[in-house]
Motif scaffolding. Sequence first.
Motif, PDB file in Angstrom:
ATOM      1  N   PHE A   1       6.122 -16.883 -13.377  1.00 49.39           N
ATOM      2  CA  PHE A   1       6.436 -15.604 -14.130  1.00 49.39           C
ATOM      3  C   PHE A   1       7.524 -14.730 -13.427  1.00 49.39           C
ATOM      4  O   PHE A   1       7.884 -13.657 -14.011  1.00 49.39           O
ATOM      5  CB  PHE A   1       5.137 -14.750 -14.344  1.00 49.39           C
ATOM      6  CG  PHE A   1       4.109 -15.441 -15.271  1.00 49.39           C
ATOM      7  CD1 PHE A   1       4.434 -15.244 -16.583  1.00 49.39           C
ATOM      8  CD2 PHE A   1       3.011 -15.898 -14.898  1.00 49.39           C
ATOM      9  CE1 PHE A   1       3.644 -15.763 -17.663  1.00 49.39           C
ATOM     10  CE2 PHE A   1       1.955 -16.261 -15.875  1.00 49.39           C
ATOM     11  CZ  PHE A   1       2.455 -16.488 -17.186  1.00 49.39           C
ATOM     12  N   SER A   2       7.882 -14.922 -12.322  1.00 43.30           N
ATOM     13  CA  SER A   2       8.834 -14.147 -11.782  1.00 43.30           C
ATOM     14  C   SER A   2      10.401 -14.635 -12.473  1.00 43.30           C
ATOM     15  O   SER A   2      11.478 -13.898 -12.102  1.00 43.30           O
ATOM     16  CB  SER A   2       9.063 -14.532 -10.273  1.00 43.30           C
ATOM     17  OG  SER A   2       9.432 -15.812 -10.026  1.00 43.30           O
ATOM     18  N   LEU A   3      10.186 -15.707 -13.098  1.00 40.91           N
ATOM     19  CA  LEU A   3      11.330 -15.943 -14.042  1.00 40.91           C
ATOM     20  C   LEU A   3      11.520 -15.170 -14.969  1.00 40.91           C
ATOM     21  O   LEU A   3      12.656 -15.256 -15.877  1.00 40.91           O
ATOM     22  CB  LEU A   3      11.218 -17.557 -14.422  1.00 40.91           C
ATOM     23  CG  LEU A   3      11.229 -18.624 -13.188  1.00 40.91           C
ATOM     24  CD1 LEU A   3      10.847 -19.907 -13.833  1.00 40.91           C
ATOM     25  CD2 LEU A   3      12.458 -18.424 -12.412  1.00 40.91           C
ATOM     26  N   LEU A   4      10.467 -14.491 -15.539  1.00 38.49           N
ATOM     27  CA  LEU A   4      10.457 -13.463 -16.712  1.00 38.49           C
ATOM     28  C   LEU A   4      11.109 -12.111 -16.341  1.00 38.49           C
ATOM     29  O   LEU A   4      11.195 -11.745 -15.068  1.00 38.49           O
ATOM     30  CB  LEU A   4       9.232 -13.240 -17.348  1.00 38.49           C
ATOM     31  CG  LEU A   4       8.562 -14.745 -17.981  1.00 38.49           C
ATOM     32  CD1 LEU A   4       7.157 -14.208 -18.283  1.00 38.49           C
ATOM     33  CD2 LEU A   4       9.301 -15.336 -18.946  1.00 38.49           C
ATOM     34  N   PRO A   5      11.722 -11.500 -17.411  1.00 43.79           N
ATOM     35  CA  PRO A   5      12.372 -10.063 -16.972  1.00 43.79           C
ATOM     36  C   PRO A   5      11.136  -9.052 -16.462  1.00 43.79           C
ATOM     37  O   PRO A   5       9.957  -9.414 -16.886  1.00 43.79           O
ATOM     38  CB  PRO A   5      13.181  -9.842 -18.405  1.00 43.79           C
ATOM     39  CG  PRO A   5      12.455 -10.629 -19.411  1.00 43.79           C
ATOM     40  CD  PRO A   5      11.888 -11.888 -18.621  1.00 43.79           C
ATOM     41  N   ARG A   6      11.714  -8.004 -15.969  1.00 44.38           N
ATOM     42  CA  ARG A   6      10.860  -6.846 -15.494  1.00 44.38           C
ATOM     43  C   ARG A   6      11.330  -5.549 -16.098  1.00 44.38           C
ATOM     44  O   ARG A   6      12.426  -5.526 -16.165  1.00 44.38           O
ATOM     45  CB  ARG A   6      10.684  -6.696 -13.943  1.00 44.38           C
ATOM     46  CG  ARG A   6      10.267  -8.095 -13.479  1.00 44.38           C
ATOM     47  CD  ARG A   6      10.372  -7.796 -11.885  1.00 44.38           C
ATOM     48  NE  ARG A   6      10.129  -9.038 -11.131  1.00 44.38           N
ATOM     49  CZ  ARG A   6      10.063  -9.213  -9.570  1.00 44.38           C
ATOM     50  NH1 ARG A   6      10.402  -8.145  -8.846  1.00 44.38           N
ATOM     51  NH2 ARG A   6       9.833 -10.266  -9.112  1.00 44.38           N
TER      52      ARG A   6
ATOM     53  N   LEU B   1      15.403  -2.713 -17.457  1.00 45.31           N
ATOM     54  CA  LEU B   1      14.935  -4.046 -17.935  1.00 45.31           C
ATOM     55  C   LEU B   1      15.758  -5.022 -17.145  1.00 45.31           C
ATOM     56  O   LEU B   1      16.884  -4.959 -17.411  1.00 45.31           O
ATOM     57  CB  LEU B   1      15.135  -4.349 -19.505  1.00 45.31           C
ATOM     58  CG  LEU B   1      14.534  -5.844 -19.750  1.00 45.31           C
ATOM     59  CD1 LEU B   1      13.171  -5.734 -19.424  1.00 45.31           C
ATOM     60  CD2 LEU B   1      15.087  -6.119 -21.219  1.00 45.31           C
ATOM     61  N   SER B   2      15.339  -5.546 -16.190  1.00 47.51           N
ATOM     62  CA  SER B   2      16.088  -6.623 -15.097  1.00 47.51           C
ATOM     63  C   SER B   2      15.558  -8.113 -15.435  1.00 47.51           C
ATOM     64  O   SER B   2      14.556  -8.373 -15.650  1.00 47.51           O
ATOM     65  CB  SER B   2      15.854  -6.006 -13.825  1.00 47.51           C
ATOM     66  OG  SER B   2      14.876  -6.284 -13.404  1.00 47.51           O
ATOM     67  N   TRP B   3      16.735  -9.100 -15.072  1.00 47.52           N
ATOM     68  CA  TRP B   3      16.180 -10.436 -15.507  1.00 47.52           C
ATOM     69  C   TRP B   3      17.187 -11.255 -14.644  1.00 47.52           C
ATOM     70  O   TRP B   3      18.231 -11.139 -14.737  1.00 47.52           O
ATOM     71  CB  TRP B   3      16.448 -10.831 -17.005  1.00 47.52           C
ATOM     72  CG  TRP B   3      15.715 -11.997 -17.220  1.00 47.52           C
ATOM     73  CD1 TRP B   3      15.356 -13.059 -16.498  1.00 47.52           C
ATOM     74  CD2 TRP B   3      15.585 -12.826 -18.404  1.00 47.52           C
ATOM     75  NE1 TRP B   3      14.865 -14.157 -17.312  1.00 47.52           N
ATOM     76  CE2 TRP B   3      14.981 -13.816 -18.558  1.00 47.52           C
ATOM     77  CE3 TRP B   3      15.836 -12.200 -19.952  1.00 47.52           C
ATOM     78  CZ2 TRP B   3      14.565 -14.824 -19.643  1.00 47.52           C
ATOM     79  CZ3 TRP B   3      15.479 -13.081 -20.991  1.00 47.52           C
ATOM     80  CH2 TRP B   3      15.121 -14.245 -20.880  1.00 47.52           C
ATOM     81  N   ASN B   4      16.212 -11.679 -13.696  1.00 51.84           N
ATOM     82  CA  ASN B   4      17.146 -12.493 -12.677  1.00 51.84           C
ATOM     83  C   ASN B   4      17.345 -14.106 -13.100  1.00 51.84           C
ATOM     84  O   ASN B   4      16.543 -14.749 -13.381  1.00 51.84           O
ATOM     85  CB  ASN B   4      16.446 -12.776 -11.339  1.00 51.84           C
ATOM     86  CG  ASN B   4      17.273 -13.196 -10.229  1.00 51.84           C
ATOM     87  OD1 ASN B   4      18.338 -13.942 -10.529  1.00 51.84           O
ATOM     88  ND2 ASN B   4      16.708 -13.344  -8.993  1.00 51.84           N
ATOM     89  N   LEU B   5      18.577 -14.204 -13.850  1.00 51.82           N
ATOM     90  CA  LEU B   5      18.720 -15.515 -14.732  1.00 51.82           C
ATOM     91  C   LEU B   5      19.131 -16.839 -13.792  1.00 51.82           C
ATOM     92  O   LEU B   5      18.532 -17.770 -13.992  1.00 51.82           O
ATOM     93  CB  LEU B   5      20.050 -15.385 -15.494  1.00 51.82           C
ATOM     94  CG  LEU B   5      19.867 -14.171 -16.638  1.00 51.82           C
ATOM     95  CD1 LEU B   5      21.107 -14.102 -17.225  1.00 51.82           C
ATOM     96  CD2 LEU B   5      18.962 -14.461 -17.405  1.00 51.82           C
ATOM     97  N   PHE B   6      19.473 -16.631 -12.443  1.00 50.43           N
ATOM     98  CA  PHE B   6      19.719 -17.677 -11.741  1.00 50.43           C
ATOM     99  C   PHE B   6      19.589 -17.299 -10.327  1.00 50.43           C
ATOM    100  O   PHE B   6      20.164 -16.580  -9.774  1.00 50.43           O
ATOM    101  CB  PHE B   6      20.689 -18.448 -11.977  1.00 50.43           C
ATOM    102  CG  PHE B   6      20.995 -19.791 -11.380  1.00 50.43           C
ATOM    103  CD1 PHE B   6      20.213 -20.794 -11.498  1.00 50.43           C
ATOM    104  CD2 PHE B   6      22.113 -19.991 -10.280  1.00 50.43           C
ATOM    105  CE1 PHE B   6      20.201 -21.888 -10.709  1.00 50.43           C
ATOM    106  CE2 PHE B   6      22.192 -20.966  -9.577  1.00 50.43           C
ATOM    107  CZ  PHE B   6      21.317 -22.290  -9.736  1.00 50.43           C
ATOM    108  N   ASP B   7      18.750 -17.707  -9.364  1.00 50.01           N
ATOM    109  CA  ASP B   7      18.713 -17.427  -7.795  1.00 50.01           C
ATOM    110  C   ASP B   7      19.047 -18.529  -7.069  1.00 50.01           C
ATOM    111  O   ASP B   7      18.412 -18.842  -5.763  1.00 50.01           O
ATOM    112  CB  ASP B   7      17.533 -16.530  -7.684  1.00 50.01           C
ATOM    113  CG  ASP B   7      16.426 -17.458  -7.855  1.00 50.01           C
ATOM    114  OD1 ASP B   7      16.514 -18.724  -8.339  1.00 50.01           O
ATOM    115  OD2 ASP B   7      15.161 -16.999  -7.482  1.00 50.01           O
ATOM    116  N   GLY B   8      19.765 -19.601  -7.650  1.00 48.66           N
ATOM    117  CA  GLY B   8      20.136 -20.625  -6.722  1.00 48.66           C
ATOM    118  C   GLY B   8      18.794 -21.657  -6.482  1.00 48.66           C
ATOM    119  O   GLY B   8      18.537 -22.253  -5.590  1.00 48.66           O
TER     120      GLY B   8
END
Length: 436
Positions: free
Chosen positions: A286-291, A319-326
Amino acid sequence: MNKKIIGLGILILFSGTFLYAQDTIPVSKSQVLQKVIEGNLQIKIAEKNAQAAKADYKQAQSLFLPNINTSYSGISTTNPLMAFGSKLNQEILTMADFNPDLLNNPAKTQNFSTVIEIQQPLINIDGYYGRKAAKAKYEAYQLQTERTKEYLQLEVTKAYMQLQLAYNAVTVLQKAENTAKTNLKLIENYFKNGMVQKTDILNVQVRVNDVTNQLQYAKSNVKNASDYLMFLLNEDMNGKIYKPAELFDTTFSNHTFLEFSKSRKDFLALEKSNEAYQNMIQSNKFSLLPRLNAFGNYQLFDSKFLGTAAKGYLVGAQLSWNLFDGLKTYGKIDKAKAESQKAVLEAEQYKKQSELEFNKTNRQLLDAQNKVSLAQLALQQSQEAYRIRQNRFSQGLEKTTDLLQSETLQYQKELEYQQALFEYNFLSQYLQFLSN
């Protein structure tokens, strides 16, 4: 005269020290069971682990609670942008401040600001599952602590029984020593009357020395057993020795078969650990979802120290969303899955080993029960044999060596009988521990 007084004082001092070194403390089984819960270091370590896990769970409450910070700062600047912004925040701008010369070359400007910031989490699904994982971990440590207490109670019961057995061994060997010395006096009288040979006296003297040596070892075992019991209770060992307040239990009942329980506290702790791993997997997913988080601040500005002439506030939401973290998050998910699967396999292995130990102990207890019965019979037979040989020896119908062998066998069988009782009683306690 003074030297005599000093010498007498030193003698009294060392006598007192010797008596203190022999300080014997009676202790009951109920006392040691209570003391081990209160003072054992292993239990305290387990309790600290549980407290640390509880602290981790407490930190996870930040998922619902706001984060509040305050700061106070002061600056003095001639930087054009900073000087203009400071006056703007202080609400003291005038038309004269828009003069290009003043804008480009401002005079020294001071600004003192107080800021109170609030951050409030709104939607953080990964944090919710992280909190559930922390709670499961805490509950697992609680169960492990309770199981540790049960184990230490078993261990201190065993140590107490070993202390009882050690004192009993001393008693038996003291009787053996007295008997051997009595026989030695008898043989010496017979020798004076020309009824036995010199070798008979030597054989009995060897027997007396042998029993005396065994008695010394038995007394050392008493001290060793007492020290181990004090270690379990976290007591000071120096100058002290425990003595059981209760007699060694010489009665035993027939073994009753017990069922293997899969609801033991250590098994439940393993289940809670696996629950924690499962929640960590969900948290990473669920860390892939926005906060969504809310924030706000309240500001006070002035050109004077501790002044509050100008005020302002700011509120908002992010509203933050980490789209790609390698692929970092996907790596965490895979690692959590592997650790969860490993925990499941370890729990299955542990349960099978525990069931194997339970079945083995059941069989050992049946063997120990039979051993006690045979040891008791052997003791009775050896006592009767010694009584007969002693009577025949007094009538000159038995050899000295036969009498010595019969005497040795009698006390050997008494020690074996008590050892068999100890093994049976401990195995009975151990089986109860494995089944609960």
